[in-house]
Design a protein around this motif. Structure first.
Motif, short mmCIF file in Angstrom:
data_model
loop_
_atom_site.label_atom_id
_atom_site.label_comp_id
_atom_site.label_asym_id
_atom_site.label_seq_id
_atom_site.Cartn_x
_atom_site.Cartn_y
_atom_site.Cartn_z
N ASN A 7 0.89 -1.19 -0.03
CA ASN A 7 -0.11 0.01 0.13
C ASN A 7 0.90 1.37 0.03
OD1 ASN A 7 -2.82 1.39 0.73
ND2 ASN A 7 -1.32 2.10 2.29
N PHE A 8 1.96 1.20 0.75
CA PHE A 8 2.93 2.34 0.98
C PHE A 8 3.58 2.69 -0.39
CE2 PHE A 8 6.53 4.78 2.79
CZ PHE A 8 5.79 5.71 3.00
N LEU A 9 3.99 1.60 -1.02
CA LEU A 9 4.63 1.74 -2.33
C LEU A 9 3.79 2.12 -3.46
CD1 LEU A 9 6.79 -1.54 -2.34
CD2 LEU A 9 7.75 0.70 -2.18
N ARG A 10 2.54 1.73 -3.33
CA ARG A 10 1.57 2.06 -4.38
C ARG A 10 1.28 3.50 -4.34
NH1 ARG A 10 -3.75 3.09 -4.33
NH2 ARG A 10 -4.06 2.20 -2.26
N ALA A 59 5.44 3.26 11.32
CA ALA A 59 4.21 2.49 11.47
C ALA A 59 2.89 3.45 10.88
CB ALA A 59 4.19 2.20 12.88
N MET A 60 1.81 2.79 10.71
CA MET A 60 0.76 3.36 10.44
C MET A 60 -0.09 3.86 11.43
SD MET A 60 0.59 3.77 7.29
CE MET A 60 -0.11 3.88 5.53
N ALA A 61 -0.50 5.07 11.42
CA ALA A 61 -1.46 5.26 12.42
C ALA A 61 -3.10 4.59 12.32
CB ALA A 61 -1.56 7.05 12.20
N ARG A 62 -3.74 5.08 13.29
CA ARG A 62 -5.24 4.33 13.23
C ARG A 62 -5.92 5.08 14.11
NH1 ARG A 62 -6.35 1.36 17.39
NH2 ARG A 62 -4.83 0.33 18.52
N GLU A 63 -7.33 5.04 14.05
CA GLU A 63 -8.31 5.19 15.09
C GLU A 63 -8.10 4.51 16.16
OE1 GLU A 63 -12.16 4.94 12.57
OE2 GLU A 63 -12.04 7.34 12.80
N GLY A 64 -8.66 5.09 17.11
CA GLY A 64 -8.66 4.15 18.77
C GLY A 64 -9.30 3.14 18.81
N ASP A 65 -9.31 2.36 19.74
CA ASP A 65 -9.82 1.06 20.00
C ASP A 65 -11.10 1.05 20.31
OD1 ASP A 65 -7.24 -0.05 19.82
OD2 ASP A 65 -7.27 -0.71 21.97
N ASP A 66 -11.66 2.20 20.66
CA ASP A 66 -13.24 2.31 21.07
C ASP A 66 -14.24 2.30 19.86
OD1 ASP A 66 -11.88 4.64 20.16
OD2 ASP A 66 -13.29 6.20 21.49
N GLY A 100 -5.23 4.26 5.75
CA GLY A 100 -4.94 3.87 4.55
C GLY A 100 -3.73 4.48 3.96
N CYS A 101 -3.26 5.87 5.00
CA CYS A 101 -2.37 6.59 4.51
C CYS A 101 -1.39 7.28 5.36
CB CYS A 101 -2.67 7.64 3.37
SG CYS A 101 -4.00 8.69 4.11
N GLN A 102 -2.04 7.62 6.66
CA GLN A 102 -1.25 8.33 7.59
C GLN A 102 -0.41 7.59 8.40
OE1 GLN A 102 -2.96 11.16 9.95
NE2 GLN A 102 -4.80 11.47 8.66
N PHE A 103 1.05 7.98 8.38
CA PHE A 103 2.16 6.89 8.95
C PHE A 103 2.85 7.97 10.02
CE2 PHE A 103 4.21 9.01 5.43
CZ PHE A 103 5.36 9.35 5.81
N TYR A 104 3.57 7.13 10.80
CA TYR A 104 4.46 7.75 11.88
C TYR A 104 5.74 7.33 11.73
CZ TYR A 104 2.87 4.51 15.23
OH TYR A 104 2.42 3.23 16.02
N ILE A 105 6.93 8.15 12.34
CA ILE A 105 7.99 7.72 12.55
C ILE A 105 8.41 7.76 14.11
CG2 ILE A 105 10.59 7.78 11.88
CD1 ILE A 105 9.71 9.06 9.27
N VAL A 106 8.62 6.89 14.68
CA VAL A 106 9.15 6.79 16.05
C VAL A 106 10.24 7.49 16.45
CG1 VAL A 106 9.50 4.88 18.14
CG2 VAL A 106 7.68 4.53 16.61
N TYR A 164 -0.20 -1.08 17.05
CA TYR A 164 -0.14 -0.36 15.80
C TYR A 164 1.05 -1.08 14.75
CZ TYR A 164 -2.34 3.82 18.26
OH TYR A 164 -3.09 4.52 18.91
N THR A 165 0.74 -1.32 13.52
CA THR A 165 1.47 -2.07 12.64
C THR A 165 2.63 -1.31 12.34
OG1 THR A 165 -0.43 -3.17 11.58
CG2 THR A 165 1.53 -3.13 10.58
N VAL A 166 3.95 -1.80 12.51
CA VAL A 166 5.21 -1.27 12.10
C VAL A 166 5.52 -2.15 11.00
CG1 VAL A 166 7.66 -1.36 12.79
CG2 VAL A 166 6.08 -0.77 14.49
N PHE A 167 5.94 -1.34 9.81
CA PHE A 167 6.22 -1.95 8.52
C PHE A 167 7.27 -1.39 8.03
CE2 PHE A 167 4.00 2.15 7.63
CZ PHE A 167 4.47 2.73 6.71
N GLY A 168 8.23 -0.68 8.60
CA GLY A 168 9.49 -0.28 7.85
C GLY A 168 10.38 0.41 8.96
N GLU A 169 11.60 0.86 8.62
CA GLU A 169 12.57 1.59 9.49
C GLU A 169 13.29 2.47 8.77
OE1 GLU A 169 16.24 -0.80 10.20
OE2 GLU A 169 14.74 -2.30 10.34
N VAL A 170 13.84 3.62 9.46
CA VAL A 170 14.51 4.46 8.81
C VAL A 170 16.02 3.89 8.61
CG1 VAL A 170 15.62 7.00 9.24
CG2 VAL A 170 13.30 6.57 9.58
#
Length: 236
Positions: A51-54, A121-128, A137-143, A191-197
């Motif tokens: 998804n990220f590559l696309r 990793a990809m951001a997401r809405e909360g558990d509630d 589908g698109c927002q990501f964060y770097i730890v 939260y799904t981690v899918f890569g690294e710097v």
């Protein structure tokens, strides 16, 4: 005989290179107003990787802001509404209209990746409202995160155990990692981690120190100028 030997050696070398290429991970370069960040994508989170590559290939991330920055925590981008956002506008609601099934654990139940410093990793809405923990589908964060004491990690481990139904265990290896390298261990297994710097962690450090408003948006815009796939997936 010598010629045959050379041909065989050459063929062996070619096959070795191809075998090596087949294990190479896809890479993406983020050119930002603060410098370049090179990201390697993991193969064991293929839904998030592809998804990220696309999106990068479609220039989705070009000109988007790092719209949410929290010192000693993380930097976040990927909101399409940020491309032309006026100063002071609160961001974070923009998305693609779909979510991604989480890729948190391997088939044997082990946690795939930890939230150590520098992972993506990809951001997401909360558990509630998102109990399945499906990713944006698109927002990501770097730890970026911080380092923790052993006592703090024991407490975090107890909370993770409860929040992940005993699927995340604070192992001695993880304790050492978060004590020495740092990160955000309280997000593990959620939260799904899918890569690294792999290059540009100093750029991440500069961004995470940006002066922000009351909604964690940097007062002076920090933007992804261009995102490109610098190493595509190997062809079968």
């Amino acid at each position: 005989m010598r010629r045959l030997f050379v041909i065989l050696c050459t063929l062996t070398a070619v096959l070795a290179v191809r075998a090596q290429d087949s294990t190479q991970h896809a890479e993406v370069l983020l050119e930002t107003t603060e410098g370049n960040i090179r990201i390697q994508l993991y193969d064991d989170t293929p839904r998030h990787r592809d998804n990220f590559l696309r999106l990068v290939g479609e220039h989705f991330y070009d000109s988007l802001l790092f719209h949410r920055v929290i010192k000693n925590f993380m930097i976040q981008s990927g909101d399409p509404d940020s491309r032309h956002a006026e100063p002071g506008v609160t961001l974070g609601e923009g998305d693609t209209g779909y979510t991604i099934e989480p890729e948190l654990f391997a088939s044997d139940g082990r946690l795939l990746h930890h939230h150590r410093r520098g992972v993506v990793a990809m951001a997401r809405e909360g558990d509630d409202v998102n109990p399945e923990r499906r990713s944006s589908g698109c927002q990501f964060y770097i730890v970026w995160g911080k380092t923790f004491s052993t006592t703090d990690l024991m407490s975090i481990g107890e909370r993770l155990d409860a929040m992940t139904q005993h699927r995340v265990v604070m192992t001695p290896e993880m304790t050492t990692l978060y004590r020495k390298t740092g990160g955000t261990p309280h997000l593990d297994g959620q939260y799904t981690v899918f890569g690294e710097v792999i290059e540009g962690l100093d750029v991440v450090n500069r961004i995470q120190q940006a002066f922000t408003d009351d909604y964690d948006r940097p007062v002076d815009d920090i933007r992804i100028l261009r995102a490109t796939v610098t190493r595509p997936l190997p062809q079968p």
